[in-house]
Design a protein around this motif. Structure first.
Motif, PDB file in Angstrom:
ATOM      1  N   LEU A   1       8.709  15.903   3.189  1.00  8.15           N
ATOM      2  CA  LEU A   1       8.025  14.557   2.359  1.00  8.15           C
ATOM      3  C   LEU A   1       8.687  13.131   3.002  1.00  8.15           C
ATOM      4  CD1 LEU A   1       6.470  14.164  -0.361  1.00  8.15           C
ATOM      5  CD2 LEU A   1       9.167  13.323  -1.458  1.00  8.15           C
ATOM      6  N   LEU A   2      10.199  13.514   3.697  1.00  6.47           N
ATOM      7  CA  LEU A   2       9.704  11.953   4.485  1.00  6.47           C
ATOM      8  C   LEU A   2       8.936  11.852   5.845  1.00  6.47           C
ATOM      9  CD1 LEU A   2      13.711  11.465   4.463  1.00  6.47           C
ATOM     10  CD2 LEU A   2      11.374   9.766   3.952  1.00  6.47           C
TER      11      LEU A   2
ATOM     12  N   PHE B   1      -3.800  10.373  -1.438  1.00  7.51           N
ATOM     13  CA  PHE B   1      -4.097  11.650  -1.699  1.00  7.51           C
ATOM     14  C   PHE B   1      -4.476  12.857  -0.942  1.00  7.51           C
ATOM     15  CE2 PHE B   1      -4.466  10.513  -6.009  1.00  7.51           C
ATOM     16  CZ  PHE B   1      -5.204   9.268  -5.912  1.00  7.51           C
TER      17      PHE B   1
ATOM     18  N   VAL C   1       5.723  10.850   4.914  1.00  8.98           N
ATOM     19  CA  VAL C   1       5.300   9.541   4.546  1.00  8.98           C
ATOM     20  C   VAL C   1       5.372   8.695   6.153  1.00  8.98           C
ATOM     21  CG1 VAL C   1       6.654   7.918   4.114  1.00  8.98           C
ATOM     22  CG2 VAL C   1       6.953   9.393   2.538  1.00  8.98           C
TER      23      VAL C   1
ATOM     24  N   TYR D   1       1.726   9.571   7.586  1.00 11.95           N
ATOM     25  CA  TYR D   1       0.851   8.730   6.588  1.00 11.95           C
ATOM     26  C   TYR D   1       0.810   7.295   7.029  1.00 11.95           C
ATOM     27  CZ  TYR D   1      -0.742   5.971   2.618  1.00 11.95           C
ATOM     28  OH  TYR D   1      -1.649   5.174   1.132  1.00 11.95           O
ATOM     29  N   SER D   2       2.088   7.174   7.184  1.00 11.12           N
ATOM     30  CA  SER D   2       1.711   5.286   7.699  1.00 11.12           C
ATOM     31  C   SER D   2       1.277   5.031   8.823  1.00 11.12           C
ATOM     32  CB  SER D   2       3.577   4.689   7.496  1.00 11.12           C
ATOM     33  OG  SER D   2       4.211   5.709   7.670  1.00 11.12           O
TER      34      SER D   2
ATOM     35  N   TRP E   1       0.542  -1.660  -0.364  1.00 10.46           N
ATOM     36  CA  TRP E   1       0.157   0.128   0.193  1.00 10.46           C
ATOM     37  C   TRP E   1       0.638   1.472  -0.320  1.00 10.46           C
ATOM     38  CZ3 TRP E   1       1.324   3.026   4.286  1.00 10.46           C
ATOM     39  CH2 TRP E   1       1.385   2.222   5.003  1.00 10.46           C
ATOM     40  N   LEU E   2       2.212   1.179  -0.011  1.00 14.16           N
ATOM     41  CA  LEU E   2       2.887   1.611  -0.386  1.00 14.16           C
ATOM     42  C   LEU E   2       3.163   2.906  -1.318  1.00 14.16           C
ATOM     43  CD1 LEU E   2       5.420   1.507   2.598  1.00 14.16           C
ATOM     44  CD2 LEU E   2       4.153   4.032   2.650  1.00 14.16           C
TER      45      LEU E   2
ATOM     46  N   TYR F   1      -2.080   5.130   8.197  1.00 21.24           N
ATOM     47  CA  TYR F   1      -2.266   4.071   7.566  1.00 21.24           C
ATOM     48  C   TYR F   1      -2.835   3.231   8.627  1.00 21.24           C
ATOM     49  CZ  TYR F   1      -3.002   0.552   3.864  1.00 21.24           C
ATOM     50  OH  TYR F   1      -2.944  -0.280   2.816  1.00 21.24           O
ATOM     51  N   PHE F   2      -1.801   2.783   9.560  1.00 21.11           N
ATOM     52  CA  PHE F   2      -2.096   1.984  10.547  1.00 21.11           C
ATOM     53  C   PHE F   2      -3.499   2.043  11.465  1.00 21.11           C
ATOM     54  CE2 PHE F   2       0.793  -1.341   9.629  1.00 21.11           C
ATOM     55  CZ  PHE F   2       1.669  -1.029   9.371  1.00 21.11           C
TER      56      PHE F   2
ATOM     57  N   ALA G   1       6.234   8.772  -4.504  1.00 20.12           N
ATOM     58  CA  ALA G   1       6.536  11.067  -4.302  1.00 20.12           C
ATOM     59  C   ALA G   1       8.191  11.138  -3.960  1.00 20.12           C
ATOM     60  CB  ALA G   1       5.542  11.385  -3.817  1.00 20.12           C
ATOM     61  N   LEU G   2       8.752   9.573  -3.363  1.00 20.49           N
ATOM     62  CA  LEU G   2       9.833   9.898  -2.912  1.00 20.49           C
ATOM     63  C   LEU G   2      11.134   9.897  -3.903  1.00 20.49           C
ATOM     64  CD1 LEU G   2       9.732   8.105   0.734  1.00 20.49           C
ATOM     65  CD2 LEU G   2      10.813  10.158   0.340  1.00 20.49           C
TER      66      LEU G   2
ATOM     67  N   PRO H   1       3.089   7.037  -1.753  1.00 20.03           N
ATOM     68  CA  PRO H   1       4.359   7.970  -0.855  1.00 20.03           C
ATOM     69  C   PRO H   1       5.728   7.268  -2.421  1.00 20.03           C
ATOM     70  CG  PRO H   1       3.225   6.123   0.648  1.00 20.03           C
ATOM     71  CD  PRO H   1       3.185   5.667  -0.726  1.00 20.03           C
TER      72      PRO H   1
ATOM     73  N   PHE I   1       0.160  11.733  -9.970  1.00 21.00           N
ATOM     74  CA  PHE I   1      -0.707  10.245  -9.397  1.00 21.00           C
ATOM     75  C   PHE I   1      -1.329   9.786 -10.648  1.00 21.00           C
ATOM     76  CE2 PHE I   1       1.422  10.597  -5.716  1.00 21.00           C
ATOM     77  CZ  PHE I   1       1.076  11.621  -4.888  1.00 21.00           C
TER      78      PHE I   1
ATOM     79  N   VAL J   1       4.546  16.353  -5.328  1.00 20.91           N
ATOM     80  CA  VAL J   1       3.198  15.917  -5.038  1.00 20.91           C
ATOM     81  C   VAL J   1       2.103  15.969  -5.565  1.00 20.91           C
ATOM     82  CG1 VAL J   1       3.978  15.447  -2.208  1.00 20.91           C
ATOM     83  CG2 VAL J   1       3.532  17.657  -3.159  1.00 20.91           C
ATOM     84  N   SER J   2       2.154  16.363  -7.188  1.00 18.74           N
ATOM     85  CA  SER J   2       1.711  17.506  -7.916  1.00 18.74           C
ATOM     86  C   SER J   2       0.123  16.148  -8.251  1.00 18.74           C
ATOM     87  CB  SER J   2       2.280  17.938  -8.515  1.00 18.74           C
ATOM     88  OG  SER J   2       2.009  16.922  -9.826  1.00 18.74           O
ATOM     89  N   SER J   3      -1.344  16.698  -8.686  1.00 24.01           N
ATOM     90  CA  SER J   3      -1.963  15.739  -9.027  1.00 24.01           C
ATOM     91  C   SER J   3      -1.582  14.893 -10.166  1.00 24.01           C
ATOM     92  CB  SER J   3      -2.959  16.248  -9.290  1.00 24.01           C
ATOM     93  OG  SER J   3      -2.824  17.546  -9.859  1.00 24.01           O
TER      94      SER J   3
ATOM     95  N   PHE K   1      -0.703  13.025   0.707  1.00 27.94           N
ATOM     96  CA  PHE K   1       0.223  13.705  -0.558  1.00 27.94           C
ATOM     97  C   PHE K   1      -0.402  14.937  -1.591  1.00 27.94           C
ATOM     98  CE2 PHE K   1       3.238  11.505   1.104  1.00 27.94           C
ATOM     99  CZ  PHE K   1       2.809   9.739   1.507  1.00 27.94           C
ATOM    100  N   ASN K   2      -0.788  16.296  -1.174  1.00 28.67           N
ATOM    101  CA  ASN K   2      -1.349  17.171  -2.236  1.00 28.67           C
ATOM    102  C   ASN K   2      -0.149  17.900  -2.245  1.00 28.67           C
ATOM    103  OD1 ASN K   2      -2.674  18.060  -0.221  1.00 28.67           O
ATOM    104  ND2 ASN K   2      -4.433  17.191  -0.769  1.00 28.67           N
TER     105      ASN K   2
END
Lengths: 326, 358, 269, 196
Positions: free
Chosen positions: D78-79, D109, D82, D85-86, C76-77, D89-90, C83-84, C80, C122, C117-119, D112-113
């Protein structure tokens, strides 16, 4: 005899919407006389150029969008006049013309002509112009001196009451000057009595709802009396607030534009109140001089929201009082 | 009298210039195009007791039709077999301009009207029975009587779409019957004649001498027009009133039905070619008697949004055309709403059952 | 009347699917901040397009391989990691272009590092997931060219209107400076008009092509109709018969052609 | 306390992420069909933004002095995203299971927007957001302003599609022009300076 099919009813009220639009145009003529009295013939020239530009732009946009030439529609005349009246009399000619073109081509044309625009075209035109040529609109000529047709450096420009207020100073205007309105300010908006007379004319012609400008001015005076300078009494600060920016003019002509108003009376009151609140917020925290115009542009975005809210209220009320089945 | 009636009663609606005059005060003329039908109903004998069943049987045989909404009188009376009746109102309200096809017969044939009302009164034993007339009728050449024999005449005021709301305002334990139906009931009771005629006003600014006529049902409109004479060519010829009528396209084949109350010929002075879109002036909102929002309805219907139009109360619209009357941009507000009402309703019908069952 | 297969315009559109037909900025409405606020001059537009190149293309291509390398329960990652990945490629370009022309970097400001990260990224990831690398690269290039086209256009217009210069070389005819064009409000409006211009161009080409085959009567009628549309009969009310007639008129057919043949447009009627 | 309100209202209205800086989240037409989904989506992204802001403040303190600041700041923020986000998620997987099915596919989304990373980078660059409380209120204001702007655009959608615009202006171009005019109205607060 030739029978032509037409849906009922076969008798109609004599009032016509081209006439309605013309009423606002007629109500806009007295401020032009006042401007001509204060600043000489130049104000008429500025007004004429703006109106011609607005009407021509409207005709071109009607033809482009295949809507058919509607020359009897007077709303571009009203837009042109409003734009001209909110400018200083010493403004170079090309600025109001650009405002009128922007107002018609960007605000009315994409939405589909006269009855469909979501924003007040004059307000958007003025916002664009203050954004691009803000410095040239900041200072105003001194009233009661006739300006030459082409403005050059010899004309003395002073700061208007609004910019003085913005910088915290108190505009030193005596009461009778306030009533007569001969202090520095935009072309048509300084004289309160003439605008009040036009408001009465519009009310008689049932073109304007009385409670829209009233709630607007009442909420503003409520704000002004609450938060005011230290050495200004509440009543004085209300008068200064009403007179300084072109508030009265906006309340009478631009706020009550029928196209951009919400439809139900309750929605109109909500609209006027939010316009007043946002005007005061823009006036205290904003940077721009004519904050009423920008605030009006922002509240135009809320009309569909007010429509939806008030309409839900009516739907609930109808279902509560029981449906009348024939 | 629930809250709803009072609230919408007085404020909403349009003040219409009634222009009733030359037709109202003129006396009623007969215009029978064909001989009366040979069928006869069984008249009331001298000493017979007048009961509701007897009246229902009589109106069935004479097939009397109430001119308000075109329903047979028997069906209306059958509802009152079980319900107690507090009051009877003979409805002679003509709130549409030019039309006087109920007030005129009430004044001219007042004996028959009173006799019919007396029959109903003895049958239903209500507390009171009266006639109802529209109040806002000015510049009349004749005087509306305040009493017809022993029944008082009540003047009911209010702006234009007032008849339906007046009936609703009286409450549901009140029987309202059209005056012309009472007249036919009285004739059937006296001589046993079957209803073969109805009362029609022929008026409008193109008609030579506008008048109220008693016309046999089924006469073509052209005959009536020739009878009353035309000054100029009308732009619109409508059967039914000037506000709710239907345009007549070919005058020879459109026939008079029992519930048509008028034939209007109007010449519009200025041809209206300067069309404009809705400028949001809000006049139709003040005018709509049902408190709807015709502006929003017109916008959603022109974009074919069925659900939001229904949510806005499209089915509540009674088709009084007050909004189309007042609209300064001459938009066909009421026609758009009514035509879509049928279109969207009848679509539902087709899905469920056959079309003509509606 | 379906358009024939070998119609040059249809082939041209399908060949350049990302640029003119489904332009990511004009019709799909992705990557708005870069077109509206960030690119205020031709230079910034070029800088941004280089950033877009480095952010989009390598990340979308390498992602399937990186995902194979990731264990199953961490699947599921994918967003991210995508993006990275693009950030890893994007940031060095920021340094390189910064050293080349420092003025460009501070005028673009924070927007440059937003590409990761722009749309746009994705959507591109979704598009190139199942394709094999060569076709994925082609769609990426076409999409990137579409973005570059809009950025350069916006940059040129705003620079000419705002500063009266092209790549810092002053133009003589621009006497009036609209300094307000740089604000996000007028960026939105300019982009809206650009999108509308694109659609108008598309429709006129189709309708002209249609009328060329069909002869000129309809065009003359339509042009003539504009002037005395209001004089003769009042505005018609669209009832059932009218709607069907309306369907047949050339204008409506153009609508159908764009819908059916050339794929769904972002048009909520 | 007054500066916090000032920072919050500035982030909410003056430098509104949608109108003043035009950060918009993914495909405009995919998510904003109905306001409830839009509201939960915006709330989720504001929550993730504030939590990430908390971490980013520390990270920013850490890497402030290094020479390749521009390069590292992008990756570092960004890290943090992430990480958050994780964590989200959990947590959602364990506790709010039904909420997760409904909004599962929108979570990446929301995290990360442009709005989230943009506001993090802006608060890192902004000089007067020195204290942690100010940074957090800035993020909160930015998130709330962003969702409010999208709700406002949603409330205009029905009105826009029901006016008879010329055919080439229907749909996205009209929405862009409306957003532009509202942004033009908001210029009254900030004046003419170009947002960084």
């Amino acid at each position: 005899m030739k029978m032509n099919a037409k849906p009922f009813p076969y008798i109609r009220a004599e009032e016509r919407s081209p006439m309605l639009m013309l009423d606002t145009a007629i109500a806009l003529i007295p401020p032009f006389f006042m401007a001509c009295f204060y600043y000489g013939m130049r104000s008429l020239a500025v007004g004429a150029f703006t109106v011609i530009a607005a009407v021509a732009a409207n005709w071109i946009s009607d033809l482009c969008s295949g809507r058919g030439l509607e020359w009897w529609d007077a709303s571009p005349v009203v837009t042109g006049m409003i734009i001209a009246l909110l400018m200083p009399a010493s403004v170079p000619y090309y600025i109001p013309i650009i405002a009128a073109l922007f107002a018609i081509f960007v605000v009315k044309f994409p939405y589909g002509g006269t009855g469909h625009n979501l924003f007040n075209p004059a307000a958007a035109g003025l916002a664009f112009v203050t954004l691009c040529f803000g410095d040239q609109l900041a200072n105003y000529p001194i009233p009661l001196e006739t300006l030459p047709m082409t403005v050059d450096e010899t004309v003395k420009l002073t700061q208007g009451a609004a910019s003085l207020l913005k910088m915290g100073a108190i505009p030193t205007i005596s009461m009778e000057q306030l009533a007569l309105g001969n202090f520095a300010g935009p072309m048509g908006t300084t004289n309160i009595l003439v605008i009040a007379a036009c408001l009465i004319y519009l009310l008689i012609r049932r073109n304007v709802k009385w409670y829209v400008p009233l709630t607007y001015l009442a909420t503003i005076s409520l704000f002004a009396s609450r938060v005011h300078h230290e050495n200004l009494s509440a009543a004085e600060s209300i008068i200064v607030e009403l007179v300084a920016g072109s508030l009265m003019f906006v309340a009478v002509y631009m706020l009550t534009e029928p196209v951009t108003l919400p439809k139900r009376p309750m929605g109109k009151v909500l609209y006027a109140m939010t316009a007043a609140v946002i005007t005061m917020l823009f006036r205290y925290y904003g940077v721009v001089l004519n904050s009423a115009v920008f605030a009006l542009l922002l509240t135009n975005a809320f009309t569909p929201l007010f429509d939806r809210l008030v309409e839900q209220g009516h739907i609930v009320e109808r279902s509560v009082t029981g449906s009348e089945d024939e | 009298m629930n809250l709803h009636n009072l609230k919408f009663w007085s404020r909403k609606g349009v003040i219409l210039e009634q222009k009733k005059e030359p037709a109202l005060s003129r006396d009623l003329q007969q215009f029978f195009s064909s001989q009366p039908t040979s069928a006869t109903a069984e008249a009331l004998k001298e000493g017979e007791t007048v009961t509701l069943e007897r009246l229902i049987r009589l109106s069935e045989e004479a097939n009397i039709i109430d001119e308000q909404d075109g329903k047979p009188l028997a069906k209306i009376l059958r509802k009152w077999l079980t319900k107690p009746c507090n009051r009877i109102v003979a409805d002679a309200i003509d709130d549409e301009p030019y039309v006087s096809s109920q007030t005129n017969p009430m004044m001219k044939l007042s004996a028959d009207a009173a006799y019919g009302l007396r029959l109903l009164q003895t049958a239903l034993q209500p507390k009171s029975a009266e006639f109802a007339v529209y109040k806002e009728m000015y510049y009349l050449n004749c005087r509306i009587p305040t009493k017809i024999e022993e029944f008082p005449v009540r003047k009911m005021g209010g702006k234009y779409p007032m008849e339906k709301r007046a009936v609703r305002r009286l409450g549901d334990d009140v029987l309202t019957v059209g005056v012309c139906a009472l007249i036919h009931l009285a004739r059937a009771a006296k001589e046993g004649t079957v209803q073969s005629s109805c009362f029609v006003t022929v008026a409008g600014n193109c008609i030579g001498n506008p008048a109220n006529l008693e016309v046999t049902i089924g006469t073509p409109v052209s005959a009536l027009i020739d009878r009353c004479g035309l000054i100029t060519d009308p732009t619109y010829l409508a059967i039914g009133s000037a506000m709710k009528g239907i345009a007549v396209l070919d005058a020879d084949n459109t026939l008079v039905r029992p519930n048509t109350n008028a034939i209007i010929a109007i010449k519009e002075s200025k041809p209206n070619l300067r069309r404009m879109d809705c400028i949001g002036c809000g006049r139709c909102l003040e005018v709509c008697p049902e408190g709807l929002n015709p502006m929003e309805l017109y916008r959603t219907i022109s974009v074919n949004r069925r659900e939001s139009a229904k949510l806005l109360g499209m089915d509540r619209c009674i088709g009084c055309a007050a909004c189309s009357y007042i609209c300064p941009s001459r938009l066909e507000l009421c026609e758009m709403i009514q035509s879509r009402k049928e279109k969207w309703n009848c679509n539902k019908q087709e899905v469920k059952g056959n079309e003509n069952e509606r | 009347m379906k358009m024939s297969k070998n119609n040059w315009y249809r082939r041209f559109l399908l060949a350049t699917k990302g640029i003119f037909l489904q332009n990511p900025i004009l019709t799909l409405g992705l990557a708005l901040p870069f077109a509206v606020v960030a690119c205020t001059s031709l230079q910034t537009a070029v800088g941004l397009s280089i950033g877009a190149l480095m952010a989009l293309i390598p990340a979308a291509l390498l992602l399937p391989y990186v995902m194979k390398w990731i264990p199953q329960q961490l699947q599921w990652l994918d967003y991210p990691i995508c993006a990275l990945l693009s950030a890893v490629f994007l940031m060095p370009t920021r340094l390189i272009t910064g050293s080349l022309s420092p003025a460009l970097m501070d005028s673009v400001g924070v927007y440059f590092s937003l590409f990761c990260v722009s749309s746009l990224l994705f959507t591109v990831k979704e598009k190139c997931k199942e394709k094999e690398p060569v076709r994925a690269l082609l769609t990426l290039i076409r999409m990137w060219l579409g973005v570059v086209l809009v950025l350069v256009l916006m940059g040129c217009i705003r620079e000419v209107l705002g500063y009266g210069t092209i790549w810092n070389k002053p133009l003589t005819f621009m006497k009036i400076r609209f300094s307000g064009v740089m604000v996000s409000g007028l960026g939105f409006i300019l982009l809206g008009f650009l999108a509308a211009l694109g659609k108008k161009l598309h429709r006129t080409i189709l309708s002209v092509q249609f009328w060329l085959r069909d002869g000129w009567p309809k065009l003359k009628a339509k042009v003539a109709g504009i002037f005395e549309k209001n004089e003769k009969e009042p505005k018609k009310i669209m009832d059932e018969k009218e709607l069907i007639h309306e369907e047949e008129s050339a204008e409506q057919l153009v609508e159908q052609i764009t819908e059916t043949v050339l794929g769904k447009e972002q048009d909520n009627k | 306390m007054m500066e916090l309100i000032a920072v919050f209202s500035a982030a909410l209205a003056a430098e509104n992420l949608f109108f003043a800086r035009a950060f918009d989240f993914g495909n405009m037409s995919r998510i904003n069909r109905d306001p409830k989904k839009l509201l939960t989506y915006g709330g989720l992204s504001t929550l993730i933004l504030t939590v990430a802001g908390f971490l980013a403040y520390g990270v920013n303190r850490l890497i402030a002095g290094t020479v390749l600041y521009n390069y590292i700041s992008g990756i570092a923020h960004l890290l943090t995203l992430v990480l958050v986000y994780s964590a989200a998620y959990f947590l959602m997987g364990k506790y709010a299971a039904n909420f997760f099915e409904k909004l599962g596919k929108y979570l990446p989304f929301a995290a990360f927007n442009c709005a989230t990373l943009g506001s993090l980078l802006l608060s890192a660059k902004d000089v007067e957001l020195d204290s942690l409380a100010k940074a957090l209120t800035y993020h909160l204001g930015a998130g709330v302003g962003f969702t409010a702007a999208l709700l406002l655009i949603w409330s205009l959608r029905q009105r826009l599609s029901s006016c008879n615009a010329p055919k080439s202006f229907r749909g996205l171009p009209l929405q862009l022009i409306t957003a532009g005019l509202i942004a033009l109205a908001l210029v009254g607060l900030t004046g003419n300076q170009l947002p960084a």
